[in-house]
Design a protein around this motif. Sequence first.
Motif, PDB file in Angstrom:
ATOM      1  N   ILE A  64       2.347 -21.927  23.172  1.00 54.50           N
ATOM      2  CA  ILE A  64       1.105 -21.191  23.476  1.00 54.50           C
ATOM      3  C   ILE A  64       0.726 -20.471  22.211  1.00 54.50           C
ATOM      4  N   SER A  65      -0.639 -20.466  21.835  1.00 52.73           N
ATOM      5  CA  SER A  65      -0.827 -19.665  20.441  1.00 52.73           C
ATOM      6  C   SER A  65      -1.019 -18.258  20.699  1.00 52.73           C
ATOM      7  N   SER A  66      -0.598 -17.621  19.910  1.00 56.43           N
ATOM      8  CA  SER A  66      -0.630 -16.102  19.910  1.00 56.43           C
ATOM      9  C   SER A  66      -2.137 -15.655  20.312  1.00 56.43           C
ATOM     10  N   SER A  67      -2.955 -16.332  19.634  1.00 54.45           N
ATOM     11  CA  SER A  67      -4.473 -15.819  19.858  1.00 54.45           C
ATOM     12  C   SER A  67      -4.804 -15.978  21.337  1.00 54.45           C
ATOM     13  N   VAL A  68      -4.200 -16.970  22.368  1.00 50.99           N
ATOM     14  CA  VAL A  68      -4.628 -17.027  23.552  1.00 50.99           C
ATOM     15  C   VAL A  68      -3.810 -15.662  24.305  1.00 50.99           C
ATOM     16  N   ILE A  69      -2.604 -15.365  23.823  1.00 50.44           N
ATOM     17  CA  ILE A  69      -2.006 -14.322  24.444  1.00 50.44           C
ATOM     18  C   ILE A  69      -2.782 -13.020  24.143  1.00 50.44           C
ATOM     19  N   GLY A  70      -3.318 -12.773  22.868  1.00 47.43           N
ATOM     20  CA  GLY A  70      -3.886 -11.746  22.478  1.00 47.43           C
ATOM     21  C   GLY A  70      -5.198 -11.537  23.377  1.00 47.43           C
ATOM     22  N   GLU A  71      -5.886 -12.690  23.612  1.00 47.06           N
ATOM     23  CA  GLU A  71      -7.193 -12.381  24.333  1.00 47.06           C
ATOM     24  C   GLU A  71      -6.938 -12.262  26.019  1.00 47.06           C
TER      25      GLU A  71
END
Length: 150
Positions: free
Chosen positions: A103-110
């Motif tokens: 999973i991308s860190s951007s998805v986690i951040g969102e």
Amino acid sequence: MKCPFCSNDNTRVIDSRPADENNSIRRRRQCDDCGKRFTTYEKIETIPLIVIKKDNNREQYDRSKIEGGVLRACHKRPVSAKAISELIESVETDLFNREEKEISSSVIGEIVMRKLQELDAVAYVRFASVYREFKDVNTFMEELKKMLDK
């Protein structure tokens, strides 16, 4: 479950109880053939999660990174430790329910930002300012306007 003493396939559960702080179940079993008893543990199998960073490097998921970011965002805010813990649990539930290995860190951040926005507006803006790398006051103001329009 196969009996470890006689290898018979017919065994039955005679007692079950939570173990390991409710993360597993301890089962006492008895073999229908030889009558001997043995213990098994049942545990949820988790998928090891790999995080894809902005520079495309990959690293193993680390809960403490989310905790650190959320704690910094909620610093000196009227947000209880219980609410922070529940938010982090909720983020992890969302991540692991995706059943993806990467999973991308951007998805986690969102996901974190969405949940912080529901919890505390100031904490959300603090987290967003670091996560989205606000370069100047204008970007900061744009984010505030978006939030106020909702």
